[in-house]
Write a protein that holds these residues in place. Structure first.
Motif, short mmCIF file in Angstrom:
data_model
loop_
_atom_site.label_atom_id
_atom_site.label_comp_id
_atom_site.label_asym_id
_atom_site.label_seq_id
_atom_site.Cartn_x
_atom_site.Cartn_y
_atom_site.Cartn_z
N SER A 242 8.95 22.89 32.13
CA SER A 242 10.34 22.67 32.56
C SER A 242 10.86 23.73 33.51
CB SER A 242 11.25 22.61 31.33
OG SER A 242 11.30 23.88 30.69
N GLY A 243 10.16 24.86 33.59
CA GLY A 243 10.66 25.97 34.40
C GLY A 243 11.71 26.80 33.68
N ALA A 244 11.92 26.53 32.38
CA ALA A 244 12.90 27.30 31.62
C ALA A 244 12.37 28.71 31.38
CB ALA A 244 13.19 26.62 30.29
N GLY A 245 13.29 29.62 31.09
CA GLY A 245 12.92 31.00 30.83
C GLY A 245 13.05 31.36 29.36
N ALA A 246 13.05 32.65 29.09
CA ALA A 246 13.05 33.14 27.72
C ALA A 246 14.32 32.76 26.96
CB ALA A 246 12.89 34.66 27.71
N GLU A 247 15.34 32.26 27.67
CA GLU A 247 16.59 31.91 26.99
C GLU A 247 16.40 30.80 25.96
OE1 GLU A 247 16.27 29.36 30.64
OE2 GLU A 247 16.10 31.51 30.25
N ILE A 248 15.32 30.02 26.09
CA ILE A 248 15.11 28.95 25.10
C ILE A 248 14.49 29.49 23.82
CG2 ILE A 248 14.78 27.29 26.96
CD1 ILE A 248 11.84 27.09 25.94
N ALA A 249 13.99 30.73 23.85
CA ALA A 249 13.36 31.32 22.67
C ALA A 249 14.45 31.95 21.80
CB ALA A 249 12.31 32.35 23.06
N THR A 250 15.29 31.10 21.23
CA THR A 250 16.40 31.58 20.41
C THR A 250 15.92 31.85 18.99
OG1 THR A 250 16.97 29.28 19.94
CG2 THR A 250 18.13 30.35 21.76
#
Length: 478
Positions: A434-442
């Motif tokens: 998805s190109g998401a970053g570390a912000e999804i690693a909550t």
């Protein structure tokens, strides 16, 4: 949807999550270790492929056509040796194999290794294993075209690509951990070159695409990408959302890990702390490692003819540490002693020492070993502001009370769920696709928080001082 594959020593686990990171399904397949000589520990890489096939077959009862990304996690430090046609030359020498202790000692005596890697050269790391192979199996060594880490051999099967990522590569003793790149100088010192190393990517980046024949075989969506992934602890850090400075988790598994995320690179090899890249760009992590955590409790349970749950149930309110001390060095110790030969001990046994007192001593001894790790991390400048507990030992509230009190920091327990390496790997697959970053690693939702018992803090400080004095005597430091 996204799949995480976690290649452990005793088994491979596959996890399927949706776009909202809900776990939809999981599967696993067992693995065994062979020990052809004292101190040796090996696995056949072909068995990893068989295990992955079994786990993916089990997942394929679900509709996997929507899978967009696959992430990898795995046991670190193993040496998978391939020839020019990608044929495996010998069984993989695993992380817990100690045959290369002399080679590790010789490499560690060269200051360049600590200077460039930021770490001690431990016997379990990859580079000394290759020096051992060069010395004892020279004909085989001459055929080595590529050296892969265990999970990266799975990647080769999945994608046809020779690729590693930063967190796992940092545990080889060939890696410039600050620069996030292979060190040509260190490779040359072990008779190897960059050409024999896999290409590097970040853990959240795309490393390749799933081979069409595997896509068709398991019903996985065409064009699914495979993320760089992470070493087992880094992937677990992604799974529990420990990605920023101040965040940490304590793992009470067979061994014990105190894992802290860092925004910068701050090594201090003398502390025996592991300083590795994290599985997301621009971040690092540090670990204090103890070799017997739940393993120490299980050992004592077996010694007394019972089980760990029976030993720890009914211990009641937290009391001052037992007069009896336990040093949990059943198979050596990493942080802070870096001593494979040191062994554990009960100290201060007396007539009043019953099974309950000895059980408390075991739990306290492991907790004091984690305090050693906390202090070693602090010596590098790493501070812990938030601490999660994971692993089988975290089911004991009494043990977590000891840890919270000994470390002087609340311990948070996540709600029930799987937040380990497979979940972290699946998250990395999501990031890559998805190109998401570390912000999804909550971090996970917290079920409850166990506070230090303030009335016992001074007693545990005194208990730790006695423990450290005894440990120094055993280690010959005083």
């Amino acid at each position: 949807m996204y799949i995480g594959l976690d290649l452990g020593t005793s088994g491979l686990k596959a996890l399927l999550i949706d776009d909202a990171q809900n776990v939809l399904a999981e599967a696993s397949a067992p693995l065994s270790v062979t020990r052809p000589a004292d101190g040796w520990s090996e696995q056949a890489p072909a068995n990893w492929i068989t295990a992955a096939e079994q786990a993916l077959e089990a997942l394929s009862v679900h509709d996997l056509s929507g899978v967009r990304g696959i992430g990898l996690s795995g046991q670190m430090h193993g040496a998978v040796l391939l020839d020019a046609s990608d044929t495996v030359l010998r069984p993989c020498i695993l992380w817990n194999d100690t045959r290369a202790y002399q080679e590790a000692k010789a490499l560690d005596a060269d200051p360049k290794f600590r200077e460039i890697t930021g770490n001690i050269v431990f016997p379990g790391f990859t580079a000394p294993k290759l020096v051992w192979v060069a010395r004892h199996e020279p004909e085989l060594f001459s055929k080595v075209a590529k050296v892969l880490l265990p999970k990266d051999y799975l990647r080769l099967w999945l994608t046809g690509e020779h690729v590693a990522e930063m967190s796992d590569a940092a545990g080889t003793s060939w890696f410039d951990t600050g620069a996030r790149d292979w060190s040509d100088a260190l490779l040359a010192k072990t008779g190897l070159s960059r050409a024999q190393m896999p290409r590097l990517v970040e853990g959240s980046a795309i490393s390749g695409a799933l081979r069409p024949e595997l896509s068709a075989r398991f019903g996985i969506g065409k064009g699914a990408v495979v993320a760089g992934g992470g070493g087992d602890n880094a992937a677990s850090g992604i799974g529990v959302g420990v990605v920023k400075a101040g965040q940490a988790f304590v793992s009470l598994g067979t061994s014990g890990v105190l894992f802290a995320a860092n925004d910068g690179y701050q090594p201090d090899p003398e502390t025996a702390v592991h300083t590795f890249c994290h599985a997301v760009p621009g971040s690092w992590h540090q670990m204090g490692v103890i070799l017997a955590a739940s393993d120490a409790l299980n050992w004592f349970a077996k010694l007394t003819g019972t089980d760990a749950e029976t030993l720890t149930s009914g211990l009641g309110a937290l009391r001052a540490p037992s007069k009896t001390l336990f040093l949990p060095y059943l198979g050596g110790e990493r942080t802070p002693l870096n001593d494979a030969a040191i062994r554990g001990a009960f100290i201060g046994l007396e007539h009043a020492t019953d099974r309950e007192a000895a059980t408390r001593a075991v739990l306290e001894g492991v907790s004091f070993a984690f305090r050693d790790c906390r202090d070693a991390l602090a010596a590098t400048g790493t501070q812990i502001e938030s601490l999660l507990a994971v692993g089988g030992g975290s089911r004991s509230d009494y043990w977590l009370q000891i840890i919270a009190t000994a470390l002087g920091i609340p311990v948070k327990l996540p709600v029930a769920g799987d937040y380990g390496g497979a979940f972290g790997a699946a998250r990395l697959g999501l990031m890559a696709a998805s190109g998401a970053g570390a912000e999804i690693a909550t971090p996970p939702a917290i079920a409850r928080e166990i506070e230090p018992v303030s009335a016992q803090i001074a007693a545990f400080d005194d208990g730790y001082a006695r423990y450290r004095e005894a440990a120094n005597r055993i280690a010959g430091l005083t």
